[in-house]
Design a protein around this motif. Sequence first.
Motif, PDB file in Angstrom:
ATOM      1  N   UNK A   1     -20.115 -39.585 -22.056  1.00 47.53           N
ATOM      2  CA  UNK A   1     -20.293 -39.411 -23.497  1.00 47.53           C
ATOM      3  C   UNK A   1     -19.462 -40.479 -24.205  1.00 47.53           C
ATOM      4  N   UNK A   2     -20.121 -41.375 -24.932  1.00 47.76           N
ATOM      5  CA  UNK A   2     -19.376 -42.468 -25.589  1.00 47.76           C
ATOM      6  C   UNK A   2     -18.345 -41.941 -26.580  1.00 47.76           C
ATOM      7  N   UNK A   3     -17.188 -42.556 -26.556  1.00 50.61           N
ATOM      8  CA  UNK A   3     -16.148 -42.246 -27.530  1.00 50.61           C
ATOM      9  C   UNK A   3     -15.218 -41.120 -27.145  1.00 50.61           C
ATOM     10  N   UNK A   4     -15.745 -39.941 -26.894  1.00 54.67           N
ATOM     11  CA  UNK A   4     -14.889 -38.782 -26.679  1.00 54.67           C
ATOM     12  C   UNK A   4     -14.902 -38.255 -25.252  1.00 54.67           C
ATOM     13  N   UNK A   5     -15.827 -38.679 -24.434  1.00 53.03           N
ATOM     14  CA  UNK A   5     -15.963 -38.138 -23.090  1.00 53.03           C
ATOM     15  C   UNK A   5     -14.719 -38.290 -22.243  1.00 53.03           C
ATOM     16  N   UNK A   6     -14.151 -39.484 -22.216  1.00 52.40           N
ATOM     17  CA  UNK A   6     -12.950 -39.705 -21.400  1.00 52.40           C
ATOM     18  C   UNK A   6     -11.751 -38.969 -21.969  1.00 52.40           C
ATOM     19  N   UNK A   7     -11.706 -38.834 -23.281  1.00 52.45           N
ATOM     20  CA  UNK A   7     -10.618 -38.081 -23.907  1.00 52.45           C
ATOM     21  C   UNK A   7     -10.692 -36.606 -23.521  1.00 52.45           C
TER      22      UNK A   7
ATOM     23  N   UNK B   1       4.365 -39.867 -13.114  1.00 51.58           N
ATOM     24  CA  UNK B   1       3.330 -40.540 -12.322  1.00 51.58           C
ATOM     25  C   UNK B   1       1.977 -39.864 -12.528  1.00 51.58           C
ATOM     26  N   UNK B   2       1.978 -38.557 -12.616  1.00 53.56           N
ATOM     27  CA  UNK B   2       0.731 -37.833 -12.855  1.00 53.56           C
ATOM     28  C   UNK B   2       0.154 -38.187 -14.222  1.00 53.56           C
ATOM     29  N   UNK B   3       1.014 -38.284 -15.216  1.00 49.63           N
ATOM     30  CA  UNK B   3       0.565 -38.691 -16.553  1.00 49.63           C
ATOM     31  C   UNK B   3      -0.007 -40.106 -16.493  1.00 49.63           C
ATOM     32  N   UNK B   4       0.639 -40.991 -15.740  1.00 46.78           N
ATOM     33  CA  UNK B   4       0.143 -42.368 -15.591  1.00 46.78           C
ATOM     34  C   UNK B   4      -1.232 -42.377 -14.916  1.00 46.78           C
ATOM     35  N   UNK B   5      -1.436 -41.532 -13.902  1.00 48.05           N
ATOM     36  CA  UNK B   5      -2.744 -41.454 -13.254  1.00 48.05           C
ATOM     37  C   UNK B   5      -3.838 -41.090 -14.259  1.00 48.05           C
ATOM     38  N   UNK B   6      -3.560 -40.098 -15.097  1.00 49.45           N
ATOM     39  CA  UNK B   6      -4.547 -39.672 -16.090  1.00 49.45           C
ATOM     40  C   UNK B   6      -4.723 -40.749 -17.158  1.00 49.45           C
ATOM     41  N   UNK B   7      -3.634 -41.381 -17.581  1.00 52.85           N
ATOM     42  CA  UNK B   7      -3.737 -42.438 -18.595  1.00 52.85           C
ATOM     43  C   UNK B   7      -4.571 -43.610 -18.082  1.00 52.85           C
ATOM     44  N   UNK B   8      -4.355 -43.990 -16.828  1.00 47.71           N
ATOM     45  CA  UNK B   8      -5.147 -45.070 -16.232  1.00 47.71           C
ATOM     46  C   UNK B   8      -6.618 -44.678 -16.210  1.00 47.71           C
ATOM     47  N   UNK B   9      -6.889 -43.439 -15.799  1.00 43.01           N
ATOM     48  CA  UNK B   9      -8.273 -42.970 -15.734  1.00 43.01           C
ATOM     49  C   UNK B   9      -8.928 -42.962 -17.116  1.00 43.01           C
ATOM     50  N   UNK B  10      -8.207 -42.509 -18.130  1.00 46.05           N
ATOM     51  CA  UNK B  10      -8.770 -42.436 -19.482  1.00 46.05           C
ATOM     52  C   UNK B  10      -8.964 -43.835 -20.068  1.00 46.05           C
ATOM     53  N   UNK B  11      -7.957 -44.702 -19.923  1.00 54.58           N
ATOM     54  CA  UNK B  11      -8.050 -46.042 -20.510  1.00 54.58           C
ATOM     55  C   UNK B  11      -9.123 -46.895 -19.841  1.00 54.58           C
ATOM     56  N   UNK B  12      -9.099 -46.961 -18.519  1.00 53.20           N
ATOM     57  CA  UNK B  12     -10.092 -47.774 -17.821  1.00 53.20           C
ATOM     58  C   UNK B  12     -11.463 -47.098 -17.899  1.00 53.20           C
ATOM     59  N   UNK B  13     -11.473 -45.769 -17.856  1.00 50.75           N
ATOM     60  CA  UNK B  13     -12.727 -45.031 -17.936  1.00 50.75           C
ATOM     61  C   UNK B  13     -13.448 -45.189 -19.262  1.00 50.75           C
ATOM     62  N   UNK B  14     -12.737 -45.602 -20.293  1.00 55.47           N
ATOM     63  CA  UNK B  14     -13.375 -45.778 -21.603  1.00 55.47           C
ATOM     64  C   UNK B  14     -14.219 -47.048 -21.690  1.00 55.47           C
ATOM     65  N   UNK B  15     -14.113 -47.916 -20.696  1.00 57.90           N
ATOM     66  CA  UNK B  15     -14.958 -49.113 -20.642  1.00 57.90           C
ATOM     67  C   UNK B  15     -16.355 -48.658 -20.214  1.00 57.90           C
ATOM     68  N   UNK B  16     -17.391 -48.986 -20.976  1.00 54.38           N
ATOM     69  CA  UNK B  16     -18.738 -48.527 -20.621  1.00 54.38           C
ATOM     70  C   UNK B  16     -19.154 -48.981 -19.216  1.00 54.38           C
ATOM     71  N   UNK B  17     -19.822 -48.136 -18.502  1.00 55.34           N
ATOM     72  CA  UNK B  17     -20.412 -48.296 -17.175  1.00 55.34           C
ATOM     73  C   UNK B  17     -19.353 -48.588 -16.100  1.00 55.34           C
ATOM     74  N   UNK B  18     -18.689 -49.742 -16.144  1.00 54.09           N
ATOM     75  CA  UNK B  18     -17.682 -50.064 -15.129  1.00 54.09           C
ATOM     76  C   UNK B  18     -16.543 -49.047 -15.142  1.00 54.09           C
ATOM     77  N   UNK B  19     -16.139 -48.635 -16.317  1.00 53.74           N
ATOM     78  CA  UNK B  19     -15.083 -47.637 -16.438  1.00 53.74           C
ATOM     79  C   UNK B  19     -15.495 -46.304 -15.856  1.00 53.74           C
ATOM     80  N   UNK B  20     -16.760 -45.942 -16.028  1.00 55.35           N
ATOM     81  CA  UNK B  20     -17.248 -44.688 -15.471  1.00 55.35           C
ATOM     82  C   UNK B  20     -17.255 -44.739 -13.948  1.00 55.35           C
ATOM     83  N   UNK B  21     -17.603 -45.889 -13.390  1.00 55.45           N
ATOM     84  CA  UNK B  21     -17.554 -46.038 -11.934  1.00 55.45           C
ATOM     85  C   UNK B  21     -16.106 -45.968 -11.445  1.00 55.45           C
ATOM     86  N   UNK B  22     -15.190 -46.589 -12.181  1.00 61.07           N
ATOM     87  CA  UNK B  22     -13.772 -46.507 -11.829  1.00 61.07           C
ATOM     88  C   UNK B  22     -13.289 -45.063 -11.889  1.00 61.07           C
TER      89      UNK B  22
END
Length: 180
Positions: free
Chosen positions: A55-61, A86-107
């Motif tokens: 979901x664009x915009x809010x899905x990763x959030x 470290x756990x917070x960093x794992x989620x932050x990495x997932x949310x930040x990189x995951x917000x990139x369309x398509x490639x972020x979702x694969x990540x």
Amino acid sequence: MPFTAKPEILSPRLKRGGKAFDDESLDLLSHVLDDFIRIPGTSIRFGLDGIVGLIPGVGDLIGGIASCIIIVAAWVRGVSYVTVTRMVANVAIEVLVGSIPVLGDMFDIAWRANRRNYALLVGSVDEPRKHTLQSWLFLGVVCLVLAGLVILPLLLLTWVFDGLFHALFGTSSHGLFHTL
């Protein structure tokens, strides 16, 4: 004979988080969020986090907020602060990189922050020293990468500026800055 009440004895784990934060519930949550659906004929698995992330915009959030349940459980259960970080960093990495369309979702599907965080939680309860050291190393690498992400663009801008200065004025900007 008068009725006497006996105190209920709960394990320390259940006292500090209840049923919602027990290993079985958290394992199920991380499984549902990260890998409960398998693409037939492949070994690729994903969960609700990967689906909602589309979901664009809010899905990763939204996925990141759901991921915070495991982090809160770790904090309630007394996991070391560096491991919680470290756990917070794992989620932050997932949310930040995951917000990139398509490639972020694969990540997002490959990173599986919730499974990582659940493993950190269980490992920290079983072997706190080992996971504290690993968490410090992980956070050190994250800090180095972030420093590189700040320094490399600055070096690139300096190089471009020096080239432009040389092209416009026929001299290197180094001489100008040394005289100031």
